[in-house]
Design a protein around this motif. Structure first.
Motif, PDB file in Angstrom:
ATOM      1  N   GLY A  55      53.480  -7.859 158.675  1.00  0.00           N
ATOM      2  CA  GLY A  55      53.426  -8.128 157.250  1.00  0.00           C
ATOM      3  C   GLY A  55      52.271  -7.511 156.503  1.00  0.00           C
ATOM      4  O   GLY A  55      52.252  -7.537 155.274  1.00  0.00           O
ATOM      5  N   ARG A  57      49.821  -4.714 154.802  1.00  0.00           N
ATOM      6  CA  ARG A  57      50.057  -3.443 154.112  1.00  0.00           C
ATOM      7  C   ARG A  57      49.090  -2.345 154.559  1.00  0.00           C
ATOM      8  O   ARG A  57      49.408  -1.164 154.428  1.00  0.00           O
ATOM      9  CB  ARG A  57      49.944  -3.641 152.600  1.00  0.00           C
ATOM     10  CG  ARG A  57      50.831  -4.757 152.027  1.00  0.00           C
ATOM     11  CD  ARG A  57      52.293  -4.581 152.373  1.00  0.00           C
ATOM     12  NE  ARG A  57      53.110  -5.669 151.870  1.00  0.00           N
ATOM     13  CZ  ARG A  57      53.883  -5.580 150.791  1.00  0.00           C
ATOM     14  NH1 ARG A  57      53.937  -4.478 150.088  1.00  0.00           N
ATOM     15  NH2 ARG A  57      54.611  -6.621 150.420  1.00  0.00           N
ATOM     16  N   ARG A 155      42.665  -8.838 151.912  1.00  0.00           N
ATOM     17  CA  ARG A 155      43.839  -9.517 151.361  1.00  0.00           C
ATOM     18  C   ARG A 155      43.421 -10.703 150.491  1.00  0.00           C
ATOM     19  O   ARG A 155      44.036 -10.971 149.451  1.00  0.00           O
ATOM     20  CB  ARG A 155      44.740  -9.981 152.503  1.00  0.00           C
ATOM     21  CG  ARG A 155      45.492  -8.840 153.158  1.00  0.00           C
ATOM     22  CD  ARG A 155      46.098  -9.231 154.488  1.00  0.00           C
ATOM     23  NE  ARG A 155      47.068 -10.327 154.408  1.00  0.00           N
ATOM     24  CZ  ARG A 155      48.337 -10.181 154.024  1.00  0.00           C
ATOM     25  NH1 ARG A 155      48.795  -8.992 153.666  1.00  0.00           N
ATOM     26  NH2 ARG A 155      49.164 -11.224 154.009  1.00  0.00           N
ATOM     27  N   ALA A 159      44.149 -11.203 146.510  1.00  0.00           N
ATOM     28  CA  ALA A 159      44.794 -12.405 145.982  1.00  0.00           C
ATOM     29  C   ALA A 159      43.941 -13.068 144.908  1.00  0.00           C
ATOM     30  O   ALA A 159      44.470 -13.647 143.951  1.00  0.00           O
ATOM     31  CB  ALA A 159      45.066 -13.395 147.117  1.00  0.00           C
ATOM     32  N   GLU A 299      44.641 -16.136 152.193  1.00  0.00           N
ATOM     33  CA  GLU A 299      45.128 -15.299 151.102  1.00  0.00           C
ATOM     34  C   GLU A 299      46.333 -15.897 150.399  1.00  0.00           C
ATOM     35  O   GLU A 299      46.517 -15.707 149.184  1.00  0.00           O
ATOM     36  CB  GLU A 299      45.455 -13.890 151.616  1.00  0.00           C
ATOM     37  CG  GLU A 299      46.607 -13.791 152.594  1.00  0.00           C
ATOM     38  CD  GLU A 299      46.163 -13.870 154.043  1.00  0.00           C
ATOM     39  OE1 GLU A 299      46.689 -13.098 154.864  1.00  0.00           O
ATOM     40  OE2 GLU A 299      45.299 -14.718 154.358  1.00  0.00           O
ATOM     41  N   HIS A 300      47.161 -16.627 151.133  1.00  0.00           N
ATOM     42  CA  HIS A 300      48.368 -17.194 150.532  1.00  0.00           C
ATOM     43  C   HIS A 300      48.034 -18.373 149.618  1.00  0.00           C
ATOM     44  O   HIS A 300      48.576 -18.494 148.510  1.00  0.00           O
ATOM     45  CB  HIS A 300      49.345 -17.605 151.630  1.00  0.00           C
ATOM     46  CG  HIS A 300      49.719 -16.471 152.537  1.00  0.00           C
ATOM     47  ND1 HIS A 300      50.450 -15.390 152.110  1.00  0.00           N
ATOM     48  CD2 HIS A 300      49.416 -16.244 153.841  1.00  0.00           C
ATOM     49  CE1 HIS A 300      50.606 -14.547 153.116  1.00  0.00           C
ATOM     50  NE2 HIS A 300      49.991 -15.040 154.167  1.00  0.00           N
ATOM     51  N   ALA A 303      46.473 -17.017 146.516  1.00  0.00           N
ATOM     52  CA  ALA A 303      47.486 -16.464 145.612  1.00  0.00           C
ATOM     53  C   ALA A 303      48.195 -17.571 144.840  1.00  0.00           C
ATOM     54  O   ALA A 303      48.505 -17.414 143.651  1.00  0.00           O
ATOM     55  CB  ALA A 303      48.488 -15.630 146.403  1.00  0.00           C
ATOM     56  N   ARG A 304      48.448 -18.689 145.509  1.00  0.00           N
ATOM     57  CA  ARG A 304      49.137 -19.794 144.836  1.00  0.00           C
ATOM     58  C   ARG A 304      48.269 -20.442 143.770  1.00  0.00           C
ATOM     59  O   ARG A 304      48.776 -21.145 142.891  1.00  0.00           O
ATOM     60  CB  ARG A 304      49.589 -20.831 145.872  1.00  0.00           C
ATOM     61  CG  ARG A 304      50.758 -20.367 146.745  1.00  0.00           C
ATOM     62  CD  ARG A 304      51.350 -21.509 147.531  1.00  0.00           C
ATOM     63  NE  ARG A 304      50.431 -22.064 148.505  1.00  0.00           N
ATOM     64  CZ  ARG A 304      50.324 -21.633 149.770  1.00  0.00           C
ATOM     65  NH1 ARG A 304      51.092 -20.636 150.197  1.00  0.00           N
ATOM     66  NH2 ARG A 304      49.481 -22.202 150.613  1.00  0.00           N
ATOM     67  N   GLU A 436      49.495  -6.440 147.458  1.00  0.00           N
ATOM     68  CA  GLU A 436      50.395  -7.582 147.594  1.00  0.00           C
ATOM     69  C   GLU A 436      50.119  -8.298 148.909  1.00  0.00           C
ATOM     70  O   GLU A 436      49.933  -7.660 149.941  1.00  0.00           O
ATOM     71  CB  GLU A 436      51.848  -7.107 147.548  1.00  0.00           C
ATOM     72  CG  GLU A 436      52.232  -6.467 146.222  1.00  0.00           C
ATOM     73  CD  GLU A 436      53.643  -5.902 146.242  1.00  0.00           C
ATOM     74  OE1 GLU A 436      54.340  -6.076 147.269  1.00  0.00           O
ATOM     75  OE2 GLU A 436      54.040  -5.278 145.233  1.00  0.00           O
ATOM     76  N   SER A 438      52.203 -10.730 150.048  1.00  0.00           N
ATOM     77  CA  SER A 438      53.473 -11.153 150.640  1.00  0.00           C
ATOM     78  C   SER A 438      53.794 -10.266 151.836  1.00  0.00           C
ATOM     79  O   SER A 438      53.248  -9.168 151.996  1.00  0.00           O
ATOM     80  CB  SER A 438      54.586 -11.065 149.598  1.00  0.00           C
ATOM     81  OG  SER A 438      54.692  -9.742 149.096  1.00  0.00           O
ATOM     82  N   PHE A 439      54.696 -10.736 152.684  1.00  0.00           N
ATOM     83  CA  PHE A 439      55.084 -10.012 153.874  1.00  0.00           C
ATOM     84  C   PHE A 439      55.680  -8.652 153.483  1.00  0.00           C
ATOM     85  O   PHE A 439      56.531  -8.565 152.617  1.00  0.00           O
ATOM     86  CB  PHE A 439      56.125 -10.815 154.657  1.00  0.00           C
ATOM     87  CG  PHE A 439      56.406 -10.287 156.038  1.00  0.00           C
ATOM     88  CD1 PHE A 439      55.767 -10.819 157.144  1.00  0.00           C
ATOM     89  CD2 PHE A 439      57.326  -9.275 156.232  1.00  0.00           C
ATOM     90  CE1 PHE A 439      56.037 -10.333 158.418  1.00  0.00           C
ATOM     91  CE2 PHE A 439      57.600  -8.779 157.502  1.00  0.00           C
ATOM     92  CZ  PHE A 439      56.958  -9.312 158.597  1.00  0.00           C
ATOM     93  N   GLY A 440      55.207  -7.576 154.119  1.00  0.00           N
ATOM     94  CA  GLY A 440      55.719  -6.250 153.797  1.00  0.00           C
ATOM     95  C   GLY A 440      55.368  -5.254 154.877  1.00  0.00           C
ATOM     96  O   GLY A 440      54.851  -5.609 155.940  1.00  0.00           O
TER      97      GLY A 440
END
Length: 457
Positions: A55, A57, A155, A159, A299-300, A303-304, A436, A438-440
């Motif tokens: 996930g 980048r 990351r 975020a 990081e998640h 971001a939220r 980003e 998010s998973f990528g």
């Protein structure tokens, strides 16, 4: 040898060698290579990661300055040789060879702070087989740890956007790893650290105020806050969630004479807690009071919190453990011997032979479009699928020549400041997808000369 204080530069005892920060098998291979004659052959080793954590980048190279300082002190003194001899690790011929060892080869590498992608060599070590071989464990232990922290930190910074992040994970990892983690986090954009050794050794700004224990040690929360303000001034950050947050905010405002510098919330639903805190502070006239949130952030969760009225973040456990990826996955592989390419062909772990160069190509807008990995000497050739003359940047730069630093600013606090600025510039040139969380997939394709490119997100 007597025990002495520890240095964050090498993460080993001051005035002692770093040579035993290695694996037993490096010495047994040396012993056998001296016997076979392979020890003196000219060799090139390359460091690369086969993949990024799922996930992610991009990765970030970090730890280079620490590594170069540690290599300088990778010497086998009497104490180190006696340890190896007594344990039966080395024989008399190996002892004689080790006694005069110092790395005298060349090292090229990505600038510290540079983003990297799968299978691209980020460090190239060239010298005799024996002298390069001995550095494997040291190279990997430093780069794998620091680059993992840097990638996770990058990351988190992405975020957080314009809101600063503070590294505060020293109580969640090994005491020396904490120093290295603070260094890596600062390189990728953290505003500072709670770790005083990182401040002393690397010039990372440090900050901190109080824990819940300070409040509990006083007869009331208001008394604790008043004592903190008296000692540290009204700009101090008051931790308001020891008991009830709303009451804590009221006590903070009262203790600071109406305008505390900042409050910190360390528990509960941070988004709703921040909104309620902002409303309460504004109603009390403390409109300039900042809101700091902490508490197992990654990081998640950062971001939220983007829409919440948060001013800064304190990050600990997730950062110093690599946010679920505690190693960068680097390997150290032999690429050539006496100018002849060599490669592994085993399933799932194959390597590409020959010394290589890495070029990053940029479009007319300055945004990076791909990395090209070519045999050394061919890096100026046209990149497959692009127009001749497209802007390019060689990523492998000289670090050591004949065992000597090409620039003293590659180590110490100067290296950290330089790496921080380089990272900021390099990340800015990546595609938007790089930022980003998010998973990528990796945000740039990697092209190996003569092969089909990998696909980005």
């Amino acid at each position: 040898m007597s025990t002495v204080p520890m240095s964050p530069v090498s993460m080993s005892p001051v005035s002692t060698s770093t040579a035993l920060l290695t694996d037993h098998y490096e010495l047994t291979m040396l012993r056998a290579a001296l016997r076979s004659g392979a020890a003196g052959r000219r060799a090139v080793f390359e460091v690369f990661a086969r993949s990024l954590p799922a996930g992610r980048r991009f990765g970030v190279v970090a730890g280079t300055g620490r590594l170069l300082a540690a290599i300088e002190r990778f010497r086998f003194g009497p104490a180190e040789i006696e340890q190896l001899r007594t344990a039966g690790v080395v024989d008399a011929d190996t002892v004689d060879w080790l006694a005069s060892y110092r790395f005298s080869g060349d090292i090229d590498g990505f600038a510290e702070g540079e983003p990297f992608f799968p299978e691209t060599p980020v460090l190239v070590v060239e010298g005799t087989f024996a002298e390069c071989l001995l550095l494997e464990t040291l190279v990997l232990s430093v780069l794998n740890h620091d680059s993992a922290i840097a990638a996770a930190g990058a990351r988190m910074v992405a975020a957080a956007g314009d809101r600063p992040c503070l590294e505060m994970g020293g109580r969640r990892t090994h005491e020396l790893a904490a120093v290295a983690a603070a260094r890596a986090a600062y390189i990728v954009g953290f505003a500072g650290t709670s770790n005083l050794e990182a401040a002393r050794g690397y010039g990372v700004p440090s900050a901190g105020t109080s824990a819940h224990a300070f409040t509990l040690a006083h007869d009331s929360e208001l008394e604790a806050f008043a004592a903190q303000v008296a000692a540290l001034g009204t700009d101090t950050t008051l931790l308001v969630d020891t008991y009830d947050i709303a009451t804590g905010i009221a006590n903070a405002v009262a203790a600071a004479g109406g305008n505390p510098g900042a409050i910190r919330i360390d528990s509960g639903d941070l988004a709703s807690g921040a909104r309620a805190a902002r409303a309460q502070l504004d109603a009390a006239g403390a409109t300039a009071t900042r809101i700091v949130v902490t508490g197992d952030l990654d990081e998640h969760s950062i971001a939220r919190l983007a829409s919440a009225p948060v001013d800064s973040y304190g990050v600990g456990t997730s950062l110093v453990t690599g946010a679920g990826a505690p190693t960068a996955g680097f390997v150290y592989k032999l690429a050539s011997v006496d100018g002849r390419p060599v490669a592994k062909t085993s399933a799932g772990k194959r390597t590409r032979g020959g010394r290589k160069e890495v070029v990053r190509y940029h479009g007319p807008d300055g945004v990076a479009v791909t990395d090209l990995v070519s045999p050394s000497g061919d890096a100026d050739g046209n990149q497959p699928g692009t127009e001749p003359g497209r802007a390019q940047r060689l990523l492998l730069v000289p670090l050591l020549r004949a065992g000597k630093l090409v620039d003293e600013a590659l180590v110490g606090a100067a290296a950290v400041a330089r790496a921080r600025e380089h990272h900021r510039s390099a990340v800015r040139s990546l595609p938007d997808a790089a930022r980003e969380v998010s998973f990528g997939h990796p945000c740039l394709p990697v092209v190996f000369a003569g092969e089909e490119p990998s696909s980005p997100a």
